[in-house]
Design a protein around this motif. Sequence first.
Motif, PDB file in Angstrom:
ATOM      1  N   ARG A   5      -7.357   1.955   7.311  1.00  0.00           N
ATOM      2  CA  ARG A   5      -6.753   2.909   6.586  1.00  0.00           C
ATOM      3  C   ARG A   5      -6.490   2.285   5.290  1.00  0.00           C
ATOM      4  NH1 ARG A   5      -2.581   4.946  10.934  1.00  0.00           N
ATOM      5  NH2 ARG A   5      -1.819   2.871  10.526  1.00  0.00           N
ATOM      6  N   THR A   6      -6.448   2.968   4.103  1.00  0.00           N
ATOM      7  CA  THR A   6      -5.912   2.566   2.913  1.00  0.00           C
ATOM      8  C   THR A   6      -4.577   2.242   3.042  1.00  0.00           C
ATOM      9  OG1 THR A   6      -7.612   3.914   1.551  1.00  0.00           O
ATOM     10  CG2 THR A   6      -5.653   2.760   0.361  1.00  0.00           C
ATOM     11  N   SER A   7      -4.186   0.984   2.666  1.00  0.00           N
ATOM     12  CA  SER A   7      -2.803   0.356   2.848  1.00  0.00           C
ATOM     13  C   SER A   7      -2.290   0.105   1.768  1.00  0.00           C
ATOM     14  CB  SER A   7      -2.756  -0.483   3.874  1.00  0.00           C
ATOM     15  OG  SER A   7      -3.315  -1.488   3.771  1.00  0.00           O
ATOM     16  N   GLN A   8      -2.945  -0.668   0.480  1.00  0.00           N
ATOM     17  CA  GLN A   8      -2.304  -1.148  -0.572  1.00  0.00           C
ATOM     18  C   GLN A   8      -3.114  -1.263  -1.768  1.00  0.00           C
ATOM     19  OE1 GLN A   8      -2.099  -5.264   0.928  1.00  0.00           O
ATOM     20  NE2 GLN A   8      -0.023  -5.015   1.847  1.00  0.00           N
ATOM     21  N   LEU A   9      -2.308  -0.917  -2.849  1.00  0.00           N
ATOM     22  CA  LEU A   9      -2.952  -1.320  -4.283  1.00  0.00           C
ATOM     23  C   LEU A   9      -2.629  -2.711  -4.681  1.00  0.00           C
ATOM     24  CD1 LEU A   9      -4.692  -0.220  -6.672  1.00  0.00           C
ATOM     25  CD2 LEU A   9      -2.426   0.541  -7.501  1.00  0.00           C
ATOM     26  N   LEU A  10      -3.649  -3.594  -4.904  1.00  0.00           N
ATOM     27  CA  LEU A  10      -3.450  -4.902  -5.519  1.00  0.00           C
ATOM     28  C   LEU A  10      -3.786  -5.038  -6.690  1.00  0.00           C
ATOM     29  CD1 LEU A  10      -4.957  -6.699  -2.298  1.00  0.00           C
ATOM     30  CD2 LEU A  10      -2.743  -6.458  -2.766  1.00  0.00           C
ATOM     31  N   PHE A  11      -2.980  -5.625  -7.480  1.00  0.00           N
ATOM     32  CA  PHE A  11      -3.378  -5.875  -9.205  1.00  0.00           C
ATOM     33  C   PHE A  11      -2.592  -6.990  -9.614  1.00  0.00           C
ATOM     34  CE2 PHE A  11      -2.274  -4.606 -13.556  1.00  0.00           C
ATOM     35  CZ  PHE A  11      -3.713  -4.524 -14.039  1.00  0.00           C
ATOM     36  N   GLY A  12      -2.929  -7.538 -10.784  1.00  0.00           N
ATOM     37  CA  GLY A  12      -2.149  -8.571 -11.443  1.00  0.00           C
ATOM     38  C   GLY A  12      -3.070  -9.923 -11.227  1.00  0.00           C
ATOM     39  N   ASP A  13      -2.565 -10.894 -11.925  1.00  0.00           N
ATOM     40  CA  ASP A  13      -2.948 -12.222 -11.944  1.00  0.00           C
ATOM     41  C   ASP A  13      -1.671 -13.272 -11.812  1.00  0.00           C
ATOM     42  OD1 ASP A  13      -4.910 -14.308 -11.564  1.00  0.00           O
ATOM     43  OD2 ASP A  13      -5.204 -14.525 -13.670  1.00  0.00           O
ATOM     44  N   PRO A  14      -1.302 -13.775 -10.976  1.00  0.00           N
ATOM     45  CA  PRO A  14      -1.771 -13.552  -9.435  1.00  0.00           C
ATOM     46  C   PRO A  14      -1.426 -12.254  -8.820  1.00  0.00           C
ATOM     47  CG  PRO A  14       0.363 -14.733  -9.206  1.00  0.00           C
ATOM     48  CD  PRO A  14      -0.077 -14.531 -10.821  1.00  0.00           C
ATOM     49  N   LEU A  15      -2.682 -11.944  -7.844  1.00  0.00           N
ATOM     50  CA  LEU A  15      -2.658 -10.469  -7.235  1.00  0.00           C
ATOM     51  C   LEU A  15      -1.118 -10.211  -6.918  1.00  0.00           C
ATOM     52  CD1 LEU A  15      -5.997 -10.312  -5.606  1.00  0.00           C
ATOM     53  CD2 LEU A  15      -5.387  -8.907  -7.734  1.00  0.00           C
ATOM     54  N   GLU A  16      -0.590  -9.076  -6.919  1.00  0.00           N
ATOM     55  CA  GLU A  16       0.657  -8.515  -6.265  1.00  0.00           C
ATOM     56  C   GLU A  16       0.369  -7.182  -5.561  1.00  0.00           C
ATOM     57  OE1 GLU A  16       4.018  -8.495  -8.758  1.00  0.00           O
ATOM     58  OE2 GLU A  16       3.315 -10.418  -9.896  1.00  0.00           O
ATOM     59  N   ILE A  17       1.097  -6.960  -4.528  1.00  0.00           N
ATOM     60  CA  ILE A  17       1.112  -5.626  -4.143  1.00  0.00           C
ATOM     61  C   ILE A  17       1.940  -4.444  -4.870  1.00  0.00           C
ATOM     62  CG2 ILE A  17       1.668  -4.240  -1.955  1.00  0.00           C
ATOM     63  CD1 ILE A  17       1.471  -6.460  -0.302  1.00  0.00           C
ATOM     64  N   ILE A  18       0.945  -3.402  -5.470  1.00  0.00           N
ATOM     65  CA  ILE A  18       1.738  -2.496  -6.137  1.00  0.00           C
ATOM     66  C   ILE A  18       2.214  -1.401  -5.226  1.00  0.00           C
ATOM     67  CG2 ILE A  18       1.557  -0.635  -7.968  1.00  0.00           C
ATOM     68  CD1 ILE A  18       0.906  -3.492  -8.952  1.00  0.00           C
ATOM     69  N   PRO A  19       3.597  -1.202  -5.079  1.00  0.00           N
ATOM     70  CA  PRO A  19       4.120  -0.539  -4.243  1.00  0.00           C
ATOM     71  C   PRO A  19       3.881   1.069  -4.497  1.00  0.00           C
ATOM     72  CG  PRO A  19       5.865  -1.189  -5.405  1.00  0.00           C
ATOM     73  CD  PRO A  19       4.672  -1.849  -5.872  1.00  0.00           C
ATOM     74  N   LEU A  20       3.277   1.802  -3.515  1.00  0.00           N
ATOM     75  CA  LEU A  20       2.927   3.286  -3.608  1.00  0.00           C
ATOM     76  C   LEU A  20       3.300   3.739  -2.273  1.00  0.00           C
ATOM     77  CD1 LEU A  20      -0.603   3.560  -4.882  1.00  0.00           C
ATOM     78  CD2 LEU A  20       1.564   3.824  -6.466  1.00  0.00           C
ATOM     79  N   GLU A  21       4.028   4.934  -2.519  1.00  0.00           N
ATOM     80  CA  GLU A  21       4.724   5.820  -1.372  1.00  0.00           C
ATOM     81  C   GLU A  21       3.239   6.320  -0.432  1.00  0.00           C
ATOM     82  OE1 GLU A  21       7.418   6.224   0.195  1.00  0.00           O
ATOM     83  OE2 GLU A  21       8.590   4.669  -1.211  1.00  0.00           O
ATOM     84  N   ARG A  22       3.148   6.163   0.618  1.00  0.00           N
ATOM     85  CA  ARG A  22       1.984   6.872   1.438  1.00  0.00           C
ATOM     86  C   ARG A  22       1.776   8.239   1.207  1.00  0.00           C
ATOM     87  NH1 ARG A  22      -1.230   3.575   4.299  1.00  0.00           N
ATOM     88  NH2 ARG A  22      -2.085   5.213   5.482  1.00  0.00           N
ATOM     89  N   ASN A  23       3.075   8.866   0.817  1.00  0.00           N
ATOM     90  CA  ASN A  23       2.826  10.322   0.637  1.00  0.00           C
ATOM     91  C   ASN A  23       2.889  10.869  -0.671  1.00  0.00           C
ATOM     92  OD1 ASN A  23       5.300   9.829   0.525  1.00  0.00           O
ATOM     93  ND2 ASN A  23       6.170  11.359   2.032  1.00  0.00           N
ATOM     94  N   SER A  24       2.545   9.714  -1.477  1.00  0.00           N
ATOM     95  CA  SER A  24       2.731  10.172  -2.910  1.00  0.00           C
ATOM     96  C   SER A  24       1.172  10.795  -3.531  1.00  0.00           C
ATOM     97  CB  SER A  24       3.118   8.982  -3.976  1.00  0.00           C
ATOM     98  OG  SER A  24       2.013   8.053  -4.061  1.00  0.00           O
TER      99      SER A  24
END
Length: 156
Positions: A41-60
């Motif tokens: 299941r889709t769980s995370q959005l990764l972005f940046g250098d170095p990669l970071e988890i972009i917090p997103l609410e699962r119900n957003s």
Amino acid sequence: MPDLILIDGGKGQIDSAKDVLTNELGLDIPVAGLAKDDKHRTSQLLFGDPLEIIPLERNSQEFYLLQRMQDEVHRFAITFHRQLRSKTGFQSILDGIPGVGPGRKKKLLKHFGSMKKLKEASIEEIKEAGVPLNVAEEVHKHITAFNEKAKNTEQK
């Protein structure tokens, strides 16, 4: 040029995409990735250098949009691969013979019981399967040519 490329995958896929963009294409386009959890299941959005988890609410709404995009990519890829396999996976030497469509192909295979027996059949025997003489001649000619080509390939 796009402002962002969204990859269906985690760190490995993102790194590969960045490598191709930078080293092979000479482009500097940001890349983000949609990673999945152990239940696929889709769980995370990764972005940046170095990669970071972009917090997103699962119900957003943002998370829902990204998840729908990922689902559509999967649907498209699966459909494409199924079409590709259906074009190449079920071919027969009877395909492409003038006058032999799906119905006659089925009739011939049912009558002879196997491709081996059909390959050994004479024009008259093919005609007895319920196909017109001109079609029986085409089938025999095509099969004979196929057998000769196979024999020549084996000899090489």
